[in-house]
Design an enzyme around this catalytic site. Sequence first.
Site, PDB file in Angstrom:
ATOM      1  NE  ARG A 249     -31.020 -24.953  -9.257  1.00 38.03           N
ATOM      2  CZ  ARG A 249     -32.168 -24.723  -9.910  1.00 38.03           C
ATOM      3  NH1 ARG A 249     -32.275 -23.344  -9.934  1.00 38.03           N
ATOM      4  NH2 ARG A 249     -33.164 -25.548 -10.253  1.00 38.03           N
TER       5      ARG A 249
ATOM      6  CB  CYS B  92     -21.850 -27.178   4.298  1.00 37.35           C
ATOM      7  SG  CYS B  92     -21.685 -27.455   6.132  1.00 37.35           S
TER       8      CYS B  92
ATOM      9  CG  ASN C   3     -34.458 -20.451  -6.100  1.00 35.91           C
ATOM     10  OD1 ASN C   3     -35.493 -19.801  -6.347  1.00 35.91           O
ATOM     11  ND2 ASN C   3     -34.203 -21.507  -6.786  1.00 35.91           N
ATOM     12  CD  GLU C   4     -37.493 -24.603  -6.309  1.00 36.46           C
ATOM     13  OE1 GLU C   4     -36.696 -25.390  -6.538  1.00 36.46           O
ATOM     14  OE2 GLU C   4     -38.506 -24.473  -6.646  1.00 36.46           O
TER      15      GLU C   4
ATOM     16  CB  CYS D 270     -23.816 -31.235   8.918  1.00 36.50           C
ATOM     17  SG  CYS D 270     -23.948 -29.651   7.951  1.00 36.50           S
TER      18      CYS D 270
ATOM     19  CD  GLU E 251     -39.154 -20.661  -9.279  1.00 38.17           C
ATOM     20  OE1 GLU E 251     -39.277 -21.740  -9.902  1.00 38.17           O
ATOM     21  OE2 GLU E 251     -38.112 -20.459  -8.636  1.00 38.17           O
TER      22      GLU E 251
ATOM     23  CD  GLU F 131     -33.854 -24.747 -14.665  1.00 36.40           C
ATOM     24  OE1 GLU F 131     -34.967 -25.523 -14.897  1.00 36.40           O
ATOM     25  OE2 GLU F 131     -33.655 -23.832 -13.870  1.00 36.40           O
TER      26      GLU F 131
ATOM     27  CG  PHE G 256     -34.768 -26.899 -24.781  1.00 32.15           C
ATOM     28  CD1 PHE G 256     -34.934 -26.217 -25.989  1.00 32.15           C
ATOM     29  CD2 PHE G 256     -33.692 -27.775 -24.721  1.00 32.15           C
ATOM     30  CE1 PHE G 256     -34.182 -25.971 -27.072  1.00 32.15           C
ATOM     31  CE2 PHE G 256     -32.877 -27.708 -25.927  1.00 32.15           C
ATOM     32  CZ  PHE G 256     -33.039 -26.677 -26.917  1.00 32.15           C
ATOM     33  CG  HIS G 257     -38.442 -24.561 -17.285  1.00 32.98           C
ATOM     34  ND1 HIS G 257     -38.768 -25.586 -16.494  1.00 32.98           N
ATOM     35  CD2 HIS G 257     -38.826 -23.531 -16.620  1.00 32.98           C
ATOM     36  CE1 HIS G 257     -39.737 -25.150 -15.790  1.00 32.98           C
ATOM     37  NE2 HIS G 257     -39.750 -23.946 -15.969  1.00 32.98           N
TER      38      HIS G 257
END
Length: 709
Positions: A136, A140, A174-175, A185, A331, A379, A381-382
């Site tokens: 994720r 660019c 997100n983040e 770029c 979060e 994720e 087991f998060h």
Amino acid sequence: MPRVHNKLASKPKAGKLTKAMPRHSPIISKAPHMLHGGDYNPEQWDPQTWTEDDRLMGLAHVNSVTLGVFSWVSLEPEEGKFTFEWMDKIMDMQAAAGRIVGLATPSAASPAWLSAKYPDSLRVGQDGVRRRHGNRVNYCWTSPAYRAQVSKIATMLAERYKAHPALGYFHVSNEYGGECFCDLCQEAFRGWLKVRYGNLDTLNKAYWTAFWGHTYTDWSQIEAPGGTGETAVYGLTLDWKRFASDRIVDFYRQESGALKKVAPSIPVTTNLMGVYPVLDPWKIAPYMDFIAWDSYPWFSSTPSDLGSWTYTSFAHDLNRSLKNKPFVLMECSPSSSNWYPVMGLKRPNAHVLEGLQAVAHGADGVQYFQWRQSRGSSEQFHGAVVAHNNRSDARVFREVADLGRELESLDDVVGAAKPAEVALIYDWENSWAIDMVAAPRTKNRDYLGTVLAHYSAFWSQGVTVDVVDSDQDLSGYKLVVAPMLFLLKDGVVERLAKFVEGGGTLMTTYWSGWVDSTTLAFQGPSPLSKLLGLWTEETDALFDGQSNQVVSSASDLLTKGAKYSASVLCELVHTTTAESLASYGSDFYAGRPAVTRNKFGSGQAIFVASRNEQSFTNDLLISLMKQLGISGAVEGDLPTGITVQARHGDGKDFLFVLNCSDKEKAVRLGESGLIDLDGAEFSGELILPAFGTAILVRAKAGSLVGASN
Ligand code: GLA
Ligand code: ZN
């Protein structure tokens, strides 16, 4: 702990109030409560599970969910084909339950069809290799195709849900993070440099490219630094970091701009990441309606280590300071996190403590990743509120519900301010510059650790600190602490001098004022020299295990004759107008100044020439606090591991007593007239279990008369 709710019945006595500051409006006007909830990813589950989720959210006292963070392919399975119906149902269910939704734009999870169709949307690594689809945040920052697709789905979401009763705010992407080194770029970087320098001659001078024959003769020769390419031009490396951060802000502005165009009154935010180095939060904050950040301090150490608690407090203070307003802890994990090498469990009480810690430092919401634990994939087991055991009587679920219940009782705290008399400078550009240069040590420069060592002296006294970068306005503070301010941005010296001249106290250290904003070393005395009343001759880097001593010769700020150990870096200075408060104890520079004070205008500038043991930092800062009349949230000595943090509401202070240690602690407060949230008079001693918390109220006479609830 005293039971927490907001019935304030008893007659309070007059008490000390911190600097009056008006209460802020609630972050989400239609939900004037502490937000409690988190990332909800229902596309993983069937409709029966949605119904069960709805029931469990009620039991967990959830009033807010973040929806759609990774939903792009579930909303647009092929280009132009939209399937919003499942999201309609979830939005309706949330509205029916009276919860608000933070509706996300899904750009963090680009669909596979998009990568296949628009390959230039994929990120290129520093090695010049374009990444394949997967993971994720793999896009660019410049790709016109990706930006067009992102704006399109954001517009569709805003149009469809702008008037939905559940919509509270937009959670943009997100983040945001990482860099892209693709040709697009790099071309954008050259454009950015042209705006900054105007012509190549100015750039070459700023980069000192004449050395080692690095002079650029055409803009096209400039490439992103690092990897297999240029690593020797500091100015270039620093500018790339500035550019990479600005690119993210530019991307965010486009993405949030698409939402604002359709729904201008809906607040927008994105989730920041503490001291994450790639994005300078001070650059994006002006475009966020409120600040949100993700905190995962857990289990990087044993439960008895205070380090993750003090770091988390520091990061909360930073996030509050970004807008000088309440923020949302967007979060955290209700249980363990899935990326640490050892995933220890959160100890009993620690979850409530973590939530109230955020509130104590200015959060008006505590949210989780994620609501229901995934059955598979990265994720699985998060920690989650609903674990694989699927039970509401499990420890994690119960502690989440406990916190939810407590947050529900804190409506009075929503919007409460947290005025500070101390500013601690932690600056992104300075941090990049320190990490980059090859002197005076490459090991253990530890800018963050050094700033945190100063922070913890205030934390342990319950003193509120604003954590700011060096561009911020300093007027209004009594004390500004600026450790290791190596790089001086334009205007900083003038602002510091004005602050001290006007009566402020500045404390700074070794490795400050060495280079300008392009990383060129100052010639002659540093621009800080006059303010500090000294000049630096040399700086000694000590080997591991080597130490010197700092011996106090003064008797006001340090006890006369007190000795502290110094290590890592010792700067050798000559005073001009400053007085020496302590000197080195050994080596060829024994007797030379190690701590100095310079009276400047009506203020003073303190300089600490070496990296000293923590007790030195505590002693000096505690003396300064006493001298300047900077007091903690409560009177009385706090035991190790306890902090008390105050928020200032309508005519009353809310005092959050936080036991961050894994031991039971007795807290004796030397102040009368405090009450708990039940209105019961507080007896003066609190026994807090390991990781226990309490909330007390200090009221101004009469202010509680007619208080609601
Ligand atoms: C981050 C992300 C979340 C999730 C959590 C937990 O904060 O934003 O999507 O991955 O970490 O791992
Ligand atoms: Zn790119």
